[in-house]
Design a protein around this motif. Structure first.
Motif, PDB file in Angstrom:
ATOM      1  N   LEU A  24       0.939  -1.100  -0.075  1.00  4.44           N
ATOM      2  CA  LEU A  24       0.010  -0.037  -0.027  1.00  4.44           C
ATOM      3  C   LEU A  24       0.882   1.442  -0.005  1.00  4.44           C
ATOM      4  N   ASP A  25       2.146   1.271   0.592  1.00  4.66           N
ATOM      5  CA  ASP A  25       2.743   2.308   0.838  1.00  4.66           C
ATOM      6  C   ASP A  25       3.440   2.751  -0.514  1.00  4.66           C
ATOM      7  N   LYS A  41       1.814   5.925  -2.461  1.00  4.96           N
ATOM      8  CA  LYS A  41       2.033   7.202  -1.869  1.00  4.96           C
ATOM      9  C   LYS A  41       1.927   8.335  -2.827  1.00  4.96           C
ATOM     10  N   GLY A  63      -9.751  -4.088   7.628  1.00  4.47           N
ATOM     11  CA  GLY A  63      -8.809  -2.976   8.033  1.00  4.47           C
ATOM     12  C   GLY A  63      -7.894  -2.618   6.812  1.00  4.47           C
ATOM     13  N   TYR A  64      -7.894  -3.192   5.941  1.00  5.15           N
ATOM     14  CA  TYR A  64      -7.137  -2.861   4.710  1.00  5.15           C
ATOM     15  C   TYR A  64      -8.004  -1.820   3.873  1.00  5.15           C
ATOM     16  N   ASN A  84     -10.262   0.311   5.442  1.00  2.00           N
ATOM     17  CA  ASN A  84     -10.238   1.517   6.204  1.00  2.00           C
ATOM     18  C   ASN A  84      -9.071   2.170   5.937  1.00  2.00           C
ATOM     19  N   GLU A  85      -7.918   1.643   5.765  1.00  2.00           N
ATOM     20  CA  GLU A  85      -6.632   2.446   5.635  1.00  2.00           C
ATOM     21  C   GLU A  85      -6.724   3.005   4.245  1.00  2.00           C
ATOM     22  N   LEU A  86      -7.403   2.337   3.252  1.00  2.00           N
ATOM     23  CA  LEU A  86      -7.475   2.862   2.144  1.00  2.00           C
ATOM     24  C   LEU A  86      -8.476   4.133   2.064  1.00  2.00           C
ATOM     25  N   ASP A  87      -9.703   4.099   2.955  1.00  2.00           N
ATOM     26  CA  ASP A  87     -10.357   5.030   3.008  1.00  2.00           C
ATOM     27  C   ASP A  87      -9.846   6.263   3.462  1.00  2.00           C
ATOM     28  N   THR A  88      -8.975   6.238   4.534  1.00  2.00           N
ATOM     29  CA  THR A  88      -8.253   7.077   5.109  1.00  2.00           C
ATOM     30  C   THR A  88      -7.327   7.974   4.137  1.00  2.00           C
ATOM     31  N   LEU A  89      -6.530   7.112   3.414  1.00  2.00           N
ATOM     32  CA  LEU A  89      -5.596   7.870   2.360  1.00  2.00           C
ATOM     33  C   LEU A  89      -6.384   8.682   1.451  1.00  2.00           C
ATOM     34  N   GLN A 142      -8.187  12.073   1.993  1.00  2.00           N
ATOM     35  CA  GLN A 142      -6.955  13.297   2.227  1.00  2.00           C
ATOM     36  C   GLN A 142      -6.933  14.152   0.776  1.00  2.00           C
TER      37      GLN A 142
END
Length: 297
Positions: free
Chosen positions: A219-220, A223, A249-250, A252-257, A260
């Motif tokens: 995922l990084d 960026k 969880g995967y 949710n992390e994508l959702d946050t990124l 933005q």
């Protein structure tokens, strides 16, 4: 090449033809359509020739030929009639059976010859949607029933992958629609790439700009794309990874990124039915398959 399958149980014939074993036995006894052989230990089995004959019989039966009439035909007439029927009505049914046989025998020449005939009548997208995608779904089911080895699935998948790559390479890269850039990737440890490759082909065919990042991407690595001020439309496909216990969880992390920079994500896969689209803050859309995803674009 001792992995080539040339002996089939009646259950194999059922799985490959869609005709119940009970019906196959009736056809044997009543019409003498198939003649099983016996191993040294007296176990019944069928040859590749029997499988080919059965697949041709199914093609004729599906096109309103009565089984009693088919039984009166010599084997070579059954084969010729099936070919003529495929020519008159389109190659799709016959081609589907030919691709099965090419996979079982690891016969790339048969695969390529069948594909070349299809291209004379259909576009690549039509072949993908009506034959290759159903074939891959069918292969997945056969693998689960132990009718096929993993090697068979790898063989046919690699041949289809080659065709997608060639067709994508042949597309024009001029006059691209630059209003949005599509970034295609598979999550870390996800290796099932055919659906994503086909999505890349379809988007390129429509004139969109695509950036294809391929399989197993941490995922990084997204960026720089996520930080871009340009509009990015991310596309991914989930088959085996992340696992069900990690998928929420995967995303949710994508959702946050994604939230933005107001980017969006389209994701495909049957595993996604465990997620709730309306709980994401960003624009994430979930689809059961790549085909349904592409219809939404």
């Amino acid at each position: 090449m001792n992995e080539i399958k040339n002996k089939f149980s009646i259950k194999d014939l059922e799985n490959l033809s869609g005709i119940k074993a009970h019906t196959i036995r009736i056809w044997e006894k009543r019409y003498n359509l198939l003649t099983p052989k016996r191993s040294k230990t007296n176990i019944r089995y069928y040859t590749t020739a029997s499988l080919k004959k059965l697949l041709n019989i199914v093609l004729l039966k599906d096109n309103n030929y009565k089984i009693s009439k088919i039984a009166e035909m010599p084997a070579d007439v059954i084969q010729d009639t099936a070919r003529e029927l495929a020519h008159k009505k389109g190659q799709t049914q016959h081609a589907f059976q030919e691709f099965k046989l090419s996979m079982l025998q690891f016969d790339s020449a048969l695969f390529n010859a069948t594909y070349a005939k299809l291209l004379q009548q259909y576009s690549f997208s039509e072949i993908m949607n009506t034959i290759f995608i159903p074939l891959l779904n069918f292969v997945g089911l056969l693998w689960q029933t132990s009718t096929l080895l993993p090697a068979h699935e790898h063989f046919i998948s690699n041949l289809i992958t080659q065709k997608i790559l060639v067709e994508t390479e042949n597309l024009s890269t001029t006059n691209l629609n630059s209003t949005v850039t599509y970034v295609l990737f598979l999550p870390d440890n996800e290796i099932h790439e055919i659906g994503l490759l086909y999505a890349n082909y379809t988007l390129s065919l429509k004139g969109f700009k695509t950036i294809y990042l391929g399989r197993s991407l941490p995922l990084d690595n997204l960026k720089s794309f996520l930080e871009s001020d340009s509009k990015m439309q991310f596309i991914t496909s989930i088959t085996i990874s992340p696992s069900l216990d990690l998928i929420q969880g995967y995303f949710n992390e994508l959702d946050t990124l994604l939230s933005q920079k107001k980017h969006s994500l389209f994701a495909a896969g049957t595993k996604l039915k465990t997620l709730e689209e309306n709980r994401f803050k960003s624009n994430i859309k979930l689809y059961p398959s790549i085909v349904s995803l592409l219809k939404a674009i």
